[in-house]
Enzyme design. Structure first.
Site, PDB file in Angstrom:
ATOM      1  N   ARG A  32      65.939 -68.205  37.500  1.00 43.68           N
ATOM      2  CA  ARG A  32      66.836 -67.527  38.544  1.00 43.68           C
ATOM      3  C   ARG A  32      68.420 -67.805  38.730  1.00 43.68           C
ATOM      4  O   ARG A  32      69.378 -66.927  38.815  1.00 43.68           O
ATOM      5  CB  ARG A  32      66.124 -67.483  40.015  1.00 43.68           C
ATOM      6  CG  ARG A  32      66.839 -66.380  40.837  1.00 43.68           C
ATOM      7  CD  ARG A  32      66.327 -66.323  42.316  1.00 43.68           C
ATOM      8  NE  ARG A  32      66.700 -65.280  42.888  1.00 43.68           N
ATOM      9  CZ  ARG A  32      67.251 -65.262  44.154  1.00 43.68           C
ATOM     10  NH1 ARG A  32      67.694 -66.676  44.562  1.00 43.68           N
ATOM     11  NH2 ARG A  32      67.579 -64.166  44.930  1.00 43.68           N
ATOM     12  N   ILE A  58      71.108 -59.586  44.854  1.00 42.58           N
ATOM     13  CA  ILE A  58      70.029 -59.916  44.115  1.00 42.58           C
ATOM     14  C   ILE A  58      68.837 -60.136  45.382  1.00 42.58           C
ATOM     15  O   ILE A  58      69.257 -60.982  46.091  1.00 42.58           O
ATOM     16  CB  ILE A  58      70.129 -61.237  43.123  1.00 42.58           C
ATOM     17  CG1 ILE A  58      68.735 -61.604  42.276  1.00 42.58           C
ATOM     18  CG2 ILE A  58      70.605 -62.406  43.710  1.00 42.58           C
ATOM     19  CD1 ILE A  58      69.098 -62.720  41.457  1.00 42.58           C
ATOM     20  N   SER A  59      67.593 -59.457  45.033  1.00 41.59           N
ATOM     21  CA  SER A  59      66.610 -59.630  46.042  1.00 41.59           C
ATOM     22  C   SER A  59      66.199 -61.144  46.277  1.00 41.59           C
ATOM     23  O   SER A  59      66.398 -61.900  45.319  1.00 41.59           O
ATOM     24  CB  SER A  59      65.642 -58.831  45.975  1.00 41.59           C
ATOM     25  OG  SER A  59      66.000 -57.300  45.810  1.00 41.59           O
ATOM     26  N   ALA A  60      65.697 -61.448  47.576  1.00 40.18           N
ATOM     27  CA  ALA A  60      65.236 -62.681  47.986  1.00 40.18           C
ATOM     28  C   ALA A  60      63.781 -62.832  47.065  1.00 40.18           C
ATOM     29  O   ALA A  60      63.465 -61.676  46.539  1.00 40.18           O
ATOM     30  CB  ALA A  60      64.755 -62.744  49.269  1.00 40.18           C
ATOM     31  N   PRO A  61      63.655 -63.991  46.406  1.00 40.51           N
ATOM     32  CA  PRO A  61      62.467 -64.262  45.545  1.00 40.51           C
ATOM     33  C   PRO A  61      61.237 -63.660  46.070  1.00 40.51           C
ATOM     34  O   PRO A  61      60.425 -63.218  45.395  1.00 40.51           O
ATOM     35  CB  PRO A  61      62.415 -65.959  45.384  1.00 40.51           C
ATOM     36  CG  PRO A  61      63.903 -66.110  45.332  1.00 40.51           C
ATOM     37  CD  PRO A  61      64.492 -65.222  46.540  1.00 40.51           C
TER      38      PRO A  61
END
Length: 209
Positions: A32, A58-61
């Site tokens: 990431r 960027i979205s949370a994992p």
């Protein structure tokens, strides 16, 4: 080494959410930190969204993991993503798709260029990044086995469901300020299931906001 330790910690946290091992394996294989701005490198494996420029995130994992888990992407599938961002989510789906291919649409050209660069750095070859209006889907490569929408839509868009194969699945956040995450399965009709409350940036385009 520090990134590896943080990545392992993140994967273990996601495992506690009940995410399937196939998805965890794909996320483990995609670094990431290659997909976040330099100023955010130390936060790359935190389980929260990060700004990537142009008022986009960027979205949370955990959200990437949940969406990939719900879509159940298999080897050889053709996947459409709406909202490439920095390319991270597409990279994870590309690993899951294996011999298949991911097409990802990004309306902001500099972000599309960034996504291409990041995917190349990460060694991901089965993703095509296209600049365009994601609310219209990508009819030239339809139909798709899976469609993933990483932006808030005003409704479940027929432009997207029309581009799904029979038996295909669509994951899409619906709502303005806060959204419900819908999993839509296409059979002889559309089976719609709400999978939780989420917050995404708005889908901008002809069929968006």
């Amino acid at each position: 080494m520090e990134f590896e330790v943080k990545s392992n910690q993140l994967i273990e946290e996601l495992r506690q959410h009940g995410i399937r091992e196939r998805v965890l394996g794909a996320m483990k294989s995609v670094h990431r930190h290659l997909f976040v701005p330099e100023r955010e490198q130390e936060n790359a494996y935190g389980d929260y969204p990060l700004m990537i420029g142009f008022n986009q995130t960027i979205s949370a994992p955990h959200m990437v993991a949940i969406m990939c888990d719900l879509l159940d992407i298999r080897d050889g599938m053709k996947v459409l993503e709406i909202g490439a961002g920095s390319g991270y989510h597409a990279a994870v789906m590309a690993v899951l798709a294996g011999s298949g291919h991911v097409y990802t649409v990004e309306r902001i050209e500099p972000l599309a260029l960034l996504a291409r660069q990041n995917l190349k750095k990460a060694g991901i070859e089965n993703v095509t990044v296209i600049v365009g209006d994601g609310s219209l889907g990508l009819p030239e490569y339809a139909p798709y086995d899976r469609i993933s929408v990483a932006a808030a839509s005003p409704e479940i868009l027929d432009t997207l469901t029309d581009q799904l194969k029979i038996g295909g699945k669509l994951i899409i956040p619906v709502g303005k300020n806060y959204q419900e995450l819908y999993l839509v399965t296409k059979t002889d009709g559309l089976k719609k299931e709400v999978k939780g409350d989420v917050v995404f940036v708005p889908l901008v385009g002809k069929k968006g906001f």
